[in-house]
Design a protein around this motif. Structure first.
Motif, mmCIF file in Angstrom:
data_model
loop_
_atom_site.group_PDB
_atom_site.id
_atom_site.type_symbol
_atom_site.label_atom_id
_atom_site.label_comp_id
_atom_site.label_asym_id
_atom_site.label_seq_id
_atom_site.Cartn_x
_atom_site.Cartn_y
_atom_site.Cartn_z
ATOM 1 N N VAL A 1 0.964 -1.290 0.136
ATOM 2 C CA VAL A 1 -0.093 -0.076 -0.038
ATOM 3 C C VAL A 1 0.825 1.178 -0.066
ATOM 4 C CG1 VAL A 1 -1.632 1.447 1.374
ATOM 5 C CG2 VAL A 1 -1.987 -1.063 1.026
ATOM 6 N N HIS A 2 0.354 2.271 -0.726
ATOM 7 C CA HIS A 2 1.043 3.346 -0.701
ATOM 8 C C HIS A 2 0.513 4.503 0.091
ATOM 9 C CE1 HIS A 2 1.830 1.464 -4.814
ATOM 10 N NE2 HIS A 2 3.354 1.783 -4.294
ATOM 11 N N LEU A 3 -0.807 4.559 0.015
ATOM 12 C CA LEU A 3 -1.812 5.557 0.899
ATOM 13 C C LEU A 3 -2.694 4.944 1.680
ATOM 14 C CD1 LEU A 3 -3.240 8.354 1.264
ATOM 15 C CD2 LEU A 3 -4.315 8.081 -0.831
ATOM 16 N N LEU A 4 -2.645 5.249 3.144
ATOM 17 C CA LEU A 4 -3.338 4.544 4.060
ATOM 18 C C LEU A 4 -4.282 5.601 4.835
ATOM 19 C CD1 LEU A 4 -3.967 2.111 6.006
ATOM 20 C CD2 LEU A 4 -2.062 2.545 7.333
ATOM 21 N N ALA A 5 -5.608 5.466 4.872
ATOM 22 C CA ALA A 5 -6.575 6.310 5.610
ATOM 23 C C ALA A 5 -6.911 5.584 6.829
ATOM 24 C CB ALA A 5 -7.644 6.478 4.851
ATOM 25 N N LEU B 1 3.584 9.540 14.734
ATOM 26 C CA LEU B 1 2.756 9.057 13.856
ATOM 27 C C LEU B 1 3.527 8.992 12.445
ATOM 28 C CD1 LEU B 1 -0.082 7.880 12.534
ATOM 29 C CD2 LEU B 1 -0.409 10.582 12.243
ATOM 30 N N THR B 2 4.393 10.302 12.178
ATOM 31 C CA THR B 2 5.136 10.526 11.089
ATOM 32 C C THR B 2 6.275 9.459 11.067
ATOM 33 O OG1 THR B 2 4.863 12.955 11.136
ATOM 34 C CG2 THR B 2 6.614 12.183 9.795
ATOM 35 N N ALA B 3 7.018 8.882 12.049
ATOM 36 C CA ALA B 3 7.785 7.856 12.116
ATOM 37 C C ALA B 3 7.400 6.457 11.806
ATOM 38 C CB ALA B 3 8.530 7.751 13.551
ATOM 39 N N GLY C 1 6.485 6.155 7.934
ATOM 40 C CA GLY C 1 7.733 5.933 7.128
ATOM 41 C C GLY C 1 7.660 6.497 5.411
ATOM 42 N N ASP C 2 7.591 5.417 4.748
ATOM 43 C CA ASP C 2 7.550 5.649 3.271
ATOM 44 C C ASP C 2 6.192 5.531 2.937
ATOM 45 O OD1 ASP C 2 7.120 2.874 3.940
ATOM 46 O OD2 ASP C 2 8.296 2.265 2.063
ATOM 47 N N LEU C 3 5.101 5.406 3.934
ATOM 48 C CA LEU C 3 3.878 5.370 3.570
ATOM 49 C C LEU C 3 3.233 6.849 3.514
ATOM 50 C CD1 LEU C 3 2.105 2.424 5.505
ATOM 51 C CD2 LEU C 3 2.745 2.578 3.173
ATOM 52 N N VAL C 4 1.929 7.372 2.720
ATOM 53 C CA VAL C 4 1.314 8.336 3.238
ATOM 54 C C VAL C 4 0.138 8.179 3.875
ATOM 55 C CG1 VAL C 4 0.120 10.416 2.100
ATOM 56 C CG2 VAL C 4 2.113 9.558 1.075
ATOM 57 N N VAL C 5 0.147 8.681 5.337
ATOM 58 C CA VAL C 5 -0.905 8.098 6.123
ATOM 59 C C VAL C 5 -1.792 9.290 6.616
ATOM 60 C CG1 VAL C 5 -1.254 7.249 8.528
ATOM 61 C CG2 VAL C 5 0.321 6.259 6.968
ATOM 62 N N CYS C 6 -3.063 9.072 6.490
ATOM 63 C CA CYS C 6 -4.038 10.244 7.069
ATOM 64 C C CYS C 6 -4.742 9.748 8.242
ATOM 65 C CB CYS C 6 -4.918 10.495 6.037
ATOM 66 S SG CYS C 6 -4.500 10.908 4.383
ATOM 67 N N ALA C 7 -4.675 10.446 9.486
ATOM 68 C CA ALA C 7 -5.043 9.848 10.619
ATOM 69 C C ALA C 7 -5.844 11.210 11.476
ATOM 70 C CB ALA C 7 -4.144 9.319 11.457
ATOM 71 N N GLY C 8 -6.935 10.770 11.962
ATOM 72 C CA GLY C 8 -7.869 11.769 12.968
ATOM 73 C C GLY C 8 -7.374 11.925 14.313
ATOM 74 N N TYR C 9 -7.432 13.079 14.740
ATOM 75 C CA TYR C 9 -6.833 13.319 16.119
ATOM 76 C C TYR C 9 -7.652 14.659 16.834
ATOM 77 C CZ TYR C 9 -3.797 17.142 14.396
ATOM 78 O OH TYR C 9 -3.298 18.521 13.802
ATOM 79 N N CYS C 10 -7.293 14.996 18.091
ATOM 80 C CA CYS C 10 -7.876 16.048 18.419
ATOM 81 C C CYS C 10 -6.719 17.097 18.495
ATOM 82 C CB CYS C 10 -8.586 16.125 19.907
ATOM 83 S SG CYS C 10 -9.207 17.407 20.878
ATOM 84 N N GLU C 11 -6.978 18.270 17.834
ATOM 85 C CA GLU C 11 -5.725 19.155 17.649
ATOM 86 C C GLU C 11 -5.833 20.194 18.722
ATOM 87 O OE1 GLU C 11 -3.833 22.314 14.617
ATOM 88 O OE2 GLU C 11 -5.397 20.960 13.754
ATOM 89 N N ASP C 12 -4.537 20.500 19.472
ATOM 90 C CA ASP C 12 -4.678 21.816 20.396
ATOM 91 C C ASP C 12 -4.208 22.921 19.251
ATOM 92 O OD1 ASP C 12 -3.690 23.567 22.158
ATOM 93 O OD2 ASP C 12 -2.376 22.445 23.140
ATOM 94 N N GLY C 13 -5.124 23.771 19.188
ATOM 95 C CA GLY C 13 -5.115 24.896 18.444
ATOM 96 C C GLY C 13 -4.304 26.069 19.106
ATOM 97 N N GLY D 1 7.002 10.466 4.276
ATOM 98 C CA GLY D 1 8.086 11.148 3.916
ATOM 99 C C GLY D 1 8.860 11.605 4.825
ATOM 100 N N GLY D 2 8.571 11.663 6.186
ATOM 101 C CA GLY D 2 9.414 12.340 7.313
ATOM 102 C C GLY D 2 8.793 13.590 7.725
ATOM 103 N N ARG D 3 7.568 13.890 7.119
ATOM 104 C CA ARG D 3 7.184 15.276 7.341
ATOM 105 C C ARG D 3 5.626 15.272 7.537
ATOM 106 N NH1 ARG D 3 6.255 18.649 2.557
ATOM 107 N NH2 ARG D 3 6.463 17.182 0.707
#
Length: 277
Positions: free
Chosen positions: A34-38, A71-73, A76-88, A102-104
């Motif tokens: 897989v290249h893109l994971l939701a 999560l970024t670590a 790795g080489d996957l593109v991952v989309c993940a939901g979270y509660c963001e402290d704005g 890609g590390g970012r």
């Protein structure tokens, strides 16, 4: 050809267990090429146990904090989309989804449309924007956002080729059938996914929570939809991972060759209606 996967899985307040589950899912996706994971809405810390703004709130995480770095670590080489509660900052909390790879951090979206009493727990986002990734130009939505055609259309007009919608979409809370496949909210979830893909002629990736959390029972139904509105892969009303290979550029070109919905728009004929209260 992009191999993409959408997950239906259960997550809760145990952040360490959530990360272990994310790592397991990322490993399974990587093993399948897989290249893109939701991943679902609120997969880091769980969704709302009750829609009343009570004390049991998900942990608020900073976009530049250690949890998103973790999560970024894992991605790795996957593109991952993940939901979270963001402290704005300044006491604000957003129901957000981040895209990493890609590390970012590649992109981040704050949920704009808030159903029921979700605004008792979260502040609201105010925009939609597509962004470039190693797998193509992506747009992000969260759950109820997809009930509004303008959300996905805004992303498509910004060049999104793939729209990832992460959800914590529950089944009916009244007159609910035992079988989620017969639930009217499952049918609505599936209908929105197919309609938004078809009307914008984009690839649509839909992830959702599974199981039960607090008073909610989630419909699962993670899926990959092509630009013609056809479901390429789905988990149905069970937890799992829906995986499909998509020639994104080819699929978009084929769908838009004759009847190109974005090209054939007539903005001069449309007006923004004002609905009376």
């Amino acid at each position: 050809m992009i191999r993409m996967a959408a997950v239906a899985a259960a997550f809760d307040r145990d952040l360490e267990a959530d990360f272990a589950r994310v790592e397991e899912l990322a490993g399974a996706a990587r093993a399948q090429g897989v290249h893109l994971l939701a991943l679902p809405e609120a997969c880091l810390g769980g969704y709302l146990a009750h829609l009343d703004g009570g004390a049991d709130q998900p942990p608020a995480l900073r976009l530049d904090g250690p949890e998103i770095a973790r999560l970024t670590a894992i991605a790795g080489d996957l593109v991952v989309c993940a939901g979270y509660c963001e402290d704005g900052g300044d006491g604000t909390r957003f129901n957000s989804v981040v895209c990493v790879g890609g590390g970012r951090v590649l992109g981040n979206h704050r949920k704009v449309h808030q159903p029921l009493r979700e605004n008792a727990s979260y502040d609201s986002g105010d925009s939609f924007a597509a962004f470039d990734t190693p797998v193509g130009r992506l747009g992000l939505l969260i759950c109820y956002d997809k009930a509004f055609p303008e959300s996905a259309r805004d992303l498509a007009l910004d060049g999104a080729e793939i729209i990832v919608c992460v959800s914590a979409w529950p089944g009916s809370r009244t007159n609910a059938p035992e079988d989620l496949a017969e639930d009217r909210w499952t049918r609505r979830f599936d209908l929105f996914d197919r309609a938004r893909a078809l009307e914008n002629q984009v690839v649509w990736l839909s992830a959702n929570q599974a199981g039960r959390f607090g008073s909610l029972r989630f419909v699962c139904s993670a899926k990959v939809v092509d630009p013609g509105g056809d479901v390429l892969a789905t988990t149905g009303v069970a937890a799992g991972m829906a995986v499909a290979d998509v020639d994104v550029a080819g699929a978009l070109a084929a769908a838009r060759r004759s009847m190109a919905h974005l090209r054939d728009r007539r903005p001069d004929a449309y007006r923004a209606p004002v609905m009376s209260q």
